[in-house]
Motif scaffolding. Structure first.
Motif, mmCIF file in Angstrom:
data_model
loop_
_atom_site.group_PDB
_atom_site.id
_atom_site.type_symbol
_atom_site.label_atom_id
_atom_site.label_comp_id
_atom_site.label_asym_id
_atom_site.label_seq_id
_atom_site.Cartn_x
_atom_site.Cartn_y
_atom_site.Cartn_z
ATOM 1 N N ALA A 156 37.946 -42.692 22.114
ATOM 2 C CA ALA A 156 37.900 -41.803 23.277
ATOM 3 C C ALA A 156 36.659 -40.928 23.244
ATOM 4 N N VAL A 157 36.086 -40.704 24.424
ATOM 5 C CA VAL A 157 35.036 -39.700 24.606
ATOM 6 C C VAL A 157 35.651 -38.547 25.391
ATOM 7 N N ALA A 158 35.595 -37.352 24.816
ATOM 8 C CA ALA A 158 36.187 -36.166 25.422
ATOM 9 C C ALA A 158 35.076 -35.161 25.710
ATOM 10 N N SER A 159 34.675 -35.058 26.977
ATOM 11 C CA SER A 159 33.572 -34.190 27.374
ATOM 12 C C SER A 159 34.090 -32.840 27.874
ATOM 13 N N SER A 160 33.486 -31.764 27.394
ATOM 14 C CA SER A 160 33.851 -30.404 27.816
ATOM 15 C C SER A 160 35.359 -30.197 27.796
ATOM 16 N N ALA A 161 35.994 -30.638 26.729
ATOM 17 C CA ALA A 161 37.455 -30.663 26.644
ATOM 18 C C ALA A 161 37.993 -29.411 25.950
ATOM 19 N N PRO A 162 38.695 -28.529 26.671
ATOM 20 C CA PRO A 162 39.297 -27.350 26.043
ATOM 21 C C PRO A 162 40.631 -27.701 25.401
ATOM 22 N N HIS A 206 33.356 -24.464 26.234
ATOM 23 C CA HIS A 206 33.137 -25.002 24.897
ATOM 24 C C HIS A 206 33.784 -24.121 23.835
ATOM 25 N N ALA A 207 34.121 -22.879 24.203
ATOM 26 C CA ALA A 207 34.761 -21.974 23.249
ATOM 27 C C ALA A 207 36.136 -22.463 22.817
ATOM 28 N N LEU A 208 36.754 -23.359 23.579
ATOM 29 C CA LEU A 208 38.072 -23.901 23.237
ATOM 30 C C LEU A 208 37.988 -25.365 22.808
ATOM 31 N N GLY A 209 36.782 -25.845 22.536
ATOM 32 C CA GLY A 209 36.597 -27.249 22.191
ATOM 33 C C GLY A 209 36.354 -27.472 20.711
ATOM 34 N N VAL A 210 36.159 -28.731 20.368
ATOM 35 C CA VAL A 210 35.793 -29.135 19.012
ATOM 36 C C VAL A 210 34.271 -29.221 18.968
ATOM 37 N N LEU A 211 33.649 -28.369 18.163
ATOM 38 C CA LEU A 211 32.197 -28.224 18.170
ATOM 39 C C LEU A 211 31.532 -28.782 16.923
ATOM 40 N N LYS A 212 32.323 -29.081 15.892
ATOM 41 C CA LYS A 212 31.787 -29.641 14.658
ATOM 42 C C LYS A 212 32.606 -30.857 14.255
ATOM 43 N N ASP A 213 31.977 -31.779 13.546
ATOM 44 C CA ASP A 213 32.698 -32.950 13.070
ATOM 45 C C ASP A 213 33.916 -32.511 12.265
ATOM 46 N N ARG A 214 35.081 -33.086 12.599
ATOM 47 C CA ARG A 214 36.292 -32.793 11.851
ATOM 48 C C ARG A 214 36.529 -33.814 10.735
ATOM 49 N N SER A 215 35.975 -34.980 10.917
ATOM 50 C CA SER A 215 36.080 -36.039 9.920
ATOM 51 C C SER A 215 35.004 -37.062 10.239
ATOM 52 N N ARG A 216 34.965 -38.155 9.492
ATOM 53 C CA ARG A 216 33.971 -39.200 9.749
ATOM 54 C C ARG A 216 34.208 -39.876 11.098
ATOM 55 N N SER A 217 35.423 -39.792 11.613
ATOM 56 C CA SER A 217 35.706 -40.468 12.889
ATOM 57 C C SER A 217 36.108 -39.504 14.000
ATOM 58 N N ASP A 243 42.441 -27.409 18.348
ATOM 59 C CA ASP A 243 41.104 -27.934 18.055
ATOM 60 C C ASP A 243 41.021 -28.556 16.660
ATOM 61 N N HIS A 244 42.198 -28.907 16.091
ATOM 62 C CA HIS A 244 42.274 -29.683 14.854
ATOM 63 C C HIS A 244 43.268 -30.826 15.078
ATOM 64 N N PRO A 245 42.957 -31.752 15.993
ATOM 65 C CA PRO A 245 43.960 -32.748 16.396
ATOM 66 C C PRO A 245 44.315 -33.761 15.315
ATOM 67 N N LYS A 246 43.456 -33.939 14.312
ATOM 68 C CA LYS A 246 43.709 -34.883 13.213
ATOM 69 C C LYS A 246 44.013 -36.289 13.740
#
Length: 510
Positions: A211-217, A450-461, A432-435
């Motif tokens: 999935a691609v999630a753009s500007s996703a809060p 973007h303040a409610l989004g995922v802004l850094k890699d959470r894992s390799r995928s 913002d930690h959907p795992k």
């Protein structure tokens, strides 16, 4: 009066609800509709010049038509046999029968054929010979029964029901086109549909490969103070034409309005800001400052997405030129500029008029669904953009209490129920930690959402891209020669990730 969103993000590709994250204020609703209209004109022009995915359109040739899939009204109660019509579009012009399926997810407004004809996902579909399909969100656009907006029936509107609609649509498309597991599904969405894109992968990993999630809060929040914090940062950001002087002028202008309200100078405010009616009621005074704040919020959220919404331009009005005018006077100029663009003679700051619009249960098959979205904020997300934080440049009359009252007044939902609903949403989806896995989160750093989004890699995928200097859902628009380098690079990264996913799927299922 305001109730947030997902507003739209709004891409040329979609005309579908990317637009709608925003506020419930009258001015923000007008801005969203104007952006929608402007983007549709640009989409048509883009298709006339460049065709679909670079292929010229043939006069009289095939054009995606709206189709209907009848869905269960309540997926979670099979004793309820009621159904509703759900609109969708299909573009098989690029498709190789062995190719992937790109699912475009609709959101808080109607979708159109442009959701499968234009946009970055369509450009990638041509590259990868994908079947492009788009599903309108239940209760928006034409995907609703005539009595759907009544107090009794709107209860079937939720993100959980919408995700299950997507799973039923997946089964329908699979059967219609005789798809196999070799036809890899990828989903795309922006704003609230961006969250749905991530959540579809999270909750239905056996149906969608990535999935691609753009500007996703993806993190629900009751008191979304971060929205106006980002607005303030963007108004002072020289990269997009802001400045400290601009932010200070905006803040000073709103302080002056607050001072006049406290002093009871209502007739002066009514005259200076061209109000359509009196400001005698406290609710109307809050509506006035909400509408004024909406102009700046809308400008930041849709910066350079369409004519008139440009941080540099509004900052020039607030801080440019000579020093003779006060910030209060400059704020009146911003309002008059807005009214001129909207071809309006006065500013409607009647709270009762806004309340009546939200209580209206008449169905509109096109445009933004405000009653529906406010209901979702009350029952799932919150997202209330307040100004009680001292760093907010607007008025503290934009309070959480005033916005929660809307849920009670319009839907009979109490403030504690709203708070409980927000907590449940975060627990159900993981905030913002959907795992999850194989999700790409894309955000622009001047987009308040973007303040409610995922802004850094959470894992390799579970990877993230933060684009410097871009606004809400900018990456979803068709490629343009004037795109900034940061946006061009981001699209290259998205292209590579999509290609890597498809190669991984080919190896896994071969």
């Amino acid at each position: 009066m305001r109730s947030a969103l997902l507003h739209c993000c709004f891409a040329l590709s979609a005309l579908s609800g990317l637009l709608s994250l925003g506020t419930g204020g009258k001015v923000f609703r007008q801005i969203k509709e104007q952006v929608r209209w402007s983007q549709e004109l640009r989409a048509r022009k883009h298709l006339q010049l460049y065709g679909v995915g670079g292929r010229p359109l043939v006069p009289g040739g095939p054009w995606p038509k709206a189709e209907t899939l009848w869905q269960p009204l309540d997926h979670f109660n099979r004793q309820n046999n009621l159904t509703f019509p759900q609109r969708f579009f299909v573009n098989d012009g690029f498709w190789n029968p062995q190719g992937p399926v790109f699912l475009f997810i609709g959101g808080e407004s109607s979708i159109s054929e442009y959701s499968v004809l234009s946009g970055h996902h369509v450009e990638m579909a041509q590259r990868y010979n994908a079947l492009v399909v788009a599903l309108e969100h239940r209760y928006y656009g034409a995907s609703i029964n005539p009595d759907g907006l009544s107090q009794e029936n709107i209860r079937f509107l939720s993100s959980q029901q919408a995700l299950t609609d997507l799973s039923s649509f997946h089964l329908y498309i699979t059967q219609r086109f005789n798809l196999t597991r070799n036809n890899t599904w990828l989903c795309f969405g922006g704003s609230y549909p961006g969250s749905l894109s991530a959540w579809f992968r999270l909750k239905f990993p056996h149906l969608v490969f990535a999935a691609v999630a753009s500007s996703a809060p993806v993190r629900a929040q009751l008191d979304f103070t971060g929205y106006n914090k980002v607005v303030a940062e963007s108004l002072s950001n020289p990269v997009v034409g802001g400045s400290d002087k601009c932010l200070q002028a905006v803040s000073a202008g709103f302080h002056a309005v607050d001072d006049k309200l406290k002093a009871g100078n209502l007739s002066e405010l009514q005259k200076d800001f061209l109000c359509c009616g009196s400001l005698d009621l406290a609710e109307d005074q809050s509506e006035l400052v909400s509408n004024l704040a909406d102009i700046f919020m809308g400008t930041v959220q849709y910066n350079r997405e369409t004519a008139g919404y440009d941080i540099a331009a509004v900052c020039n009005l607030m801080a440019g030129g000579g020093e003779g005018e006060s910030s209060y006077t400059r704020l009146t100029h911003v309002l008059k500029d807005y009214l001129a663009r909207m071809a309006l003679s006065c500013l409607d700051s009647s709270f009762q008029n806004s309340l009546a619009e939200l209580q209206d249960t008449q169905i509109n098959p096109v445009g933004v669904g405000e009653r529906q979205w406010v209901y979702q904020t009350c029952t799932e997300f919150g997202y209330y953009q307040t100004c009680e934080d001292p760093r907010c440049p607007f008025s503290p009359l934009l309070s959480l209490r005033s916005q929660l009252q809307l849920c009670s007044q319009v839907f009979g939902i109490s403030p504690p129920s709203v708070e409980s609903a927000v907590t449940f949403t975060n627990e159900f989806y993981g905030a913002d930690h959907p795992k999850s896995s194989r999700i790409l989160f894309v955000n622009g750093d001047i987009d308040p959402w973007h303040a409610l989004g995922v802004l850094k890699d959470r894992s390799r995928s579970e990877r993230a891209i933060l684009i410097n200097g871009t606004a809400h859902c900018a990456d979803m628009n068709p490629t343009q020669p004037q795109d900034p380098p940061s946006l061009t690079l981001a699209r290259q990264q998205i292209n590579k990730q999509v290609g890597d996913w498809l190669e991984a799927a080919r190896k896994e299922f071969s």
